[in-house]
Write a protein that holds these residues in place. Structure first.
Motif, mmCIF file in Angstrom:
data_model
loop_
_atom_site.group_PDB
_atom_site.id
_atom_site.type_symbol
_atom_site.label_atom_id
_atom_site.label_comp_id
_atom_site.label_asym_id
_atom_site.label_seq_id
_atom_site.Cartn_x
_atom_site.Cartn_y
_atom_site.Cartn_z
ATOM 1 N N PHE A 181 -1.950 -6.464 -6.418
ATOM 2 C CA PHE A 181 -2.452 -6.026 -5.110
ATOM 3 C C PHE A 181 -3.647 -5.088 -5.268
ATOM 4 O O PHE A 181 -4.627 -5.202 -4.516
ATOM 5 C CB PHE A 181 -1.332 -5.322 -4.335
ATOM 6 C CG PHE A 181 -1.790 -4.758 -3.019
ATOM 7 C CD1 PHE A 181 -1.941 -5.575 -1.908
ATOM 8 C CD2 PHE A 181 -2.099 -3.407 -2.891
ATOM 9 C CE1 PHE A 181 -2.388 -5.063 -0.696
ATOM 10 C CE2 PHE A 181 -2.537 -2.879 -1.687
ATOM 11 C CZ PHE A 181 -2.682 -3.709 -0.583
ATOM 12 N N SER A 212 -7.076 -6.280 -3.576
ATOM 13 C CA SER A 212 -7.520 -5.533 -2.397
ATOM 14 C C SER A 212 -8.714 -4.631 -2.667
ATOM 15 O O SER A 212 -9.176 -3.921 -1.767
ATOM 16 C CB SER A 212 -6.363 -4.680 -1.864
ATOM 17 O OG SER A 212 -5.965 -3.719 -2.829
ATOM 18 N N ARG A 231 -9.140 -10.369 -1.696
ATOM 19 C CA ARG A 231 -8.866 -10.016 -0.303
ATOM 20 C C ARG A 231 -9.180 -8.536 -0.117
ATOM 21 O O ARG A 231 -8.300 -7.687 -0.164
ATOM 22 C CB ARG A 231 -7.397 -10.307 0.025
ATOM 23 C CG ARG A 231 -6.975 -9.932 1.448
ATOM 24 C CD ARG A 231 -7.714 -10.763 2.488
ATOM 25 N NE ARG A 231 -7.168 -10.550 3.824
ATOM 26 C CZ ARG A 231 -7.545 -9.549 4.635
ATOM 27 N NH1 ARG A 231 -8.478 -8.695 4.223
ATOM 28 N NH2 ARG A 231 -7.018 -9.428 5.831
ATOM 29 N N MET A 241 -9.537 -4.968 0.939
ATOM 30 C CA MET A 241 -8.899 -4.072 1.915
ATOM 31 C C MET A 241 -9.233 -2.642 1.481
ATOM 32 O O MET A 241 -8.373 -1.931 0.915
ATOM 33 C CB MET A 241 -7.387 -4.300 1.963
ATOM 34 C CG MET A 241 -6.992 -5.730 2.320
ATOM 35 S SD MET A 241 -5.205 -6.048 2.108
ATOM 36 C CE MET A 241 -4.530 -4.919 3.322
ATOM 37 N N LEU A 267 -9.678 0.391 2.754
ATOM 38 C CA LEU A 267 -8.918 1.555 3.173
ATOM 39 C C LEU A 267 -7.524 1.563 2.551
ATOM 40 O O LEU A 267 -7.080 2.579 1.991
ATOM 41 C CB LEU A 267 -8.816 1.598 4.699
ATOM 42 C CG LEU A 267 -8.049 2.793 5.288
ATOM 43 C CD1 LEU A 267 -8.710 4.100 4.871
ATOM 44 C CD2 LEU A 267 -7.974 2.682 6.806
ATOM 45 N N THR A 268 -6.822 0.427 2.639
ATOM 46 C CA THR A 268 -5.480 0.342 2.061
ATOM 47 C C THR A 268 -5.526 0.543 0.553
ATOM 48 O O THR A 268 -4.681 1.239 -0.025
ATOM 49 C CB THR A 268 -4.849 -1.022 2.382
ATOM 50 O OG1 THR A 268 -4.862 -1.232 3.791
ATOM 51 C CG2 THR A 268 -3.427 -1.094 1.868
ATOM 52 N N ASN A 269 -6.496 -0.054 -0.087
ATOM 53 C CA ASN A 269 -6.645 0.098 -1.529
ATOM 54 C C ASN A 269 -6.897 1.548 -1.912
ATOM 55 O O ASN A 269 -6.343 2.051 -2.897
ATOM 56 C CB ASN A 269 -7.787 -0.794 -2.027
ATOM 57 C CG ASN A 269 -7.981 -0.698 -3.526
ATOM 58 O OD1 ASN A 269 -8.690 0.158 -4.025
ATOM 59 N ND2 ASN A 269 -7.345 -1.610 -4.248
ATOM 60 N N LYS A 270 -7.724 2.225 -1.124
ATOM 61 C CA LYS A 270 -8.028 3.624 -1.429
ATOM 62 C C LYS A 270 -6.789 4.498 -1.280
ATOM 63 O O LYS A 270 -6.564 5.406 -2.089
ATOM 64 C CB LYS A 270 -9.135 4.120 -0.503
ATOM 65 C CG LYS A 270 -9.622 5.534 -0.812
ATOM 66 C CD LYS A 270 -10.811 5.903 0.070
ATOM 67 C CE LYS A 270 -12.004 5.025 -0.244
ATOM 68 N NZ LYS A 270 -13.209 5.457 0.522
ATOM 69 N N VAL A 271 -5.966 4.222 -0.272
ATOM 70 C CA VAL A 271 -4.759 5.020 -0.060
ATOM 71 C C VAL A 271 -3.761 4.796 -1.200
ATOM 72 O O VAL A 271 -3.241 5.751 -1.791
ATOM 73 C CB VAL A 271 -4.115 4.675 1.298
ATOM 74 C CG1 VAL A 271 -2.741 5.339 1.418
ATOM 75 C CG2 VAL A 271 -5.021 5.122 2.433
ATOM 76 N N ILE A 272 -3.478 3.532 -1.518
ATOM 77 C CA ILE A 272 -2.479 3.230 -2.542
ATOM 78 C C ILE A 272 -2.979 3.610 -3.935
ATOM 79 O O ILE A 272 -2.249 4.219 -4.730
ATOM 80 C CB ILE A 272 -2.093 1.743 -2.490
ATOM 81 C CG1 ILE A 272 -1.406 1.429 -1.160
ATOM 82 C CG2 ILE A 272 -1.181 1.377 -3.660
ATOM 83 C CD1 ILE A 272 -1.017 -0.016 -1.005
ATOM 84 N N SER A 273 -4.237 3.281 -4.217
ATOM 85 C CA SER A 273 -4.778 3.554 -5.540
ATOM 86 C C SER A 273 -5.070 5.039 -5.740
ATOM 87 O O SER A 273 -4.667 5.634 -6.738
ATOM 88 C CB SER A 273 -6.052 2.737 -5.754
ATOM 89 O OG SER A 273 -6.651 3.062 -6.990
#
Length: 248
Positions: free
Chosen positions: A45, A49, A55, A57, A59-65
């Protein structure tokens, strides 16, 4: 001679060592399983992302990573394990023992392995990904049939490195109540000033690490089609040269 005599008479070796050795293998096995089960999809993911991924993403990638993965990796394992004692008690019903320690081991190793997976997937040639997309492959097909297959040697090497790290983590977990060889070295070797137990524990940990590393390296070479192709090309060249020598 005194050292070898204690190998068969020291209760820390004859009675406690087999049980703690099994506890270490249990901790590494359980945490390794959940690290692979959760860390591999998480790494995929993170790769997919990314802004330049399959794919994007951002914002989501920055939060999770940046938040979940990086912060968890930044916490020293000893502190992480102590802070996760309530969670371990909630999940396993106890805060001590190898099963409870596996909770902290897994949470500590999953972000580490996920980052290694992300790095391995980034090394896959973008040309192969583009070719698969042009031929009509879906994103899931690209991940399963291109990314994971091409990165398989690197993924095996990453998991091998993670297992070796888990062996070291398990020794620290033993001191805090997780059991295993770490507890044996602390209770018998350090607190009782028993050099024989310390030496035996160190040797066993080194042997475990070496066995994991050798098995991982062998598995990575076995699935590396690039090395297989190079070896096959070398054999063909040697046969061709031998034919030419015989013909001359």
């Amino acid at each position: 001679m005194e050292f070898f005599d204690q190998l068969f008479t020291n209760p820390g070796i004859t009675r406690a060592l087999p049980e703690e050795f099994a506890a270490t293998l249990q901790m590494v096995g359980i945490s390794g399983f959940f690290t692979l089960l959760i860390g591999l999809p998480l790494g995929v993911f993170l790769s997919a992302s990314a802004p330049d991924g399959l794919r994007p993403m951002p914002l989501t990638n920055k939060v999770i990573s940046g938040v979940v993965v990086n912060i968890t990796r930044s916490i020293p394992f000893a502190i992480l394990m102590v802070s996760l004692i309530p969670l371990a008690r909630l999940l396993t019903g106890t805060s001590i023992g190898p099963v409870a320690a596996s909770v902290s081991l897994s949470i500590g190793a999953i972000p580490f392995f996920a980052r290694l997976v992300e790095t391995s997937l980034r090394d896959v040639s973008s040309g192969k990904i583009d070719a698969a997309l042009v031929m009509g492959s879906t994103r899931m097909q690209v991940v399963s049939k291109v990314l994971l297959r091409e990165a398989l040697p690197g993924l095996i090497a990453a998991f091998t490195t993670t297992l070796v790290t888990l062996v070291g983590y398990s020794a620290m977990a033993g001191i805090i109540g997780g059991g295993g060889l770490g507890r044996l070295a602390y209770n018998y070797g350090l607190q009782r000033f028993d050099t024989t137990v310390m030496v035996v524990v160190i040797v066993i940990i080194v042997l475990i690490v070496q066995a994991i590393q050798l098995a991982g390296d062998a598995a990575a070479r076995r699935v590396d089609h690039r090395s297989a192709a190079t070896a096959g090309s070398g054999r063909r060249l040697r046969r061709r040269a031998a034919v030419q020598v015989v013909g001359s």
